[in-house]
Enzyme design. Sequence first.
Site, short mmCIF file in Angstrom:
data_model
loop_
_atom_site.label_atom_id
_atom_site.label_comp_id
_atom_site.label_asym_id
_atom_site.label_seq_id
_atom_site.Cartn_x
_atom_site.Cartn_y
_atom_site.Cartn_z
N HIS A 36 43.64 47.00 47.89
CA HIS A 36 43.65 46.59 46.58
C HIS A 36 43.99 47.75 45.60
O HIS A 36 43.68 48.82 45.97
CB HIS A 36 42.23 45.68 46.18
CG HIS A 36 42.24 44.33 46.77
ND1 HIS A 36 41.10 43.68 46.66
CD2 HIS A 36 43.15 43.69 47.62
CE1 HIS A 36 41.42 42.53 47.45
NE2 HIS A 36 42.56 42.43 47.84
N CYS A 46 37.82 42.34 43.09
CA CYS A 46 37.00 41.32 44.02
C CYS A 46 35.93 42.02 44.23
O CYS A 46 35.55 42.96 43.76
CB CYS A 46 38.03 41.16 45.35
SG CYS A 46 37.91 42.74 46.40
N GLU A 85 42.55 48.52 43.03
CA GLU A 85 41.33 49.40 42.51
C GLU A 85 41.15 50.48 43.35
O GLU A 85 40.65 51.67 42.95
CB GLU A 85 39.98 48.46 42.47
CG GLU A 85 39.93 47.44 41.65
CD GLU A 85 40.55 46.29 42.22
OE1 GLU A 85 41.40 46.34 42.81
OE2 GLU A 85 40.35 45.07 41.72
N CYS A 90 35.97 45.58 45.81
CA CYS A 90 36.13 46.62 45.04
C CYS A 90 35.23 46.63 44.00
O CYS A 90 35.01 47.89 43.55
CB CYS A 90 37.69 46.00 44.40
SG CYS A 90 39.14 46.19 45.53
#
Length: 193
Positions: free
Chosen positions: A55, A86, A57, A89
């Site tokens: 992801h 999410c 992040e 993260c």
Amino acid sequence: MDATTFKDNFGITWANETYLCYEVEVQEGDAWAPVEGLQGFLRNQGADTHWKRSHAELCFLDRVPSWHLDEGKQYRLTCYISWSPCPDCAQKLVEFMGENSHVSLRIFAARIYTKLDGHEDGLRKLQDAGAQLAIMTLKEYEHCWDTFVDSQGQLFRARDELEVHIGAQCQRLENILRAILAALLGASLFSSV
DNA sequence: ATTTTCAAT
């Protein structure tokens, strides 16, 4: 990034990828000064390869150590991200903040990512850990447009639709984050009876 | 009113 990428990912349409723009500032007196060169954007990795999926992040957190931020100073990291973090993260960001007391974090999301269970809780924990969490308003859109987008002289023009979108997302985030307060109030009411 | 979501068909 190019203007189309920005519009596709931060606009009203739904995107199957996530972009994250970031900037770093250092505290000077009571003001924040931009750190030269520590400004950029990235995309989540592995969407097309199915390999080492990550992801946005986490891609961001991967970059931080290479900046060698001086632990004797205070920094402010600002992220403008097309999907909100999410739960996983969010947890990673919380841990990052715990390990880096010389860094504060601001996150502006274009929209709230609600796909995974616990996304609300993730955002609350992020706020609880001291991160500033907000939806990108026109101010942030314009800032990103001017800072990260290769606009080729094009001016950023917000449409009414975007403003409606911003309003709706803000409302949702407010409801999510306010639930902390509601829970605390509820608990104190029960305990006082 | 609101399905969509850091893909997978």
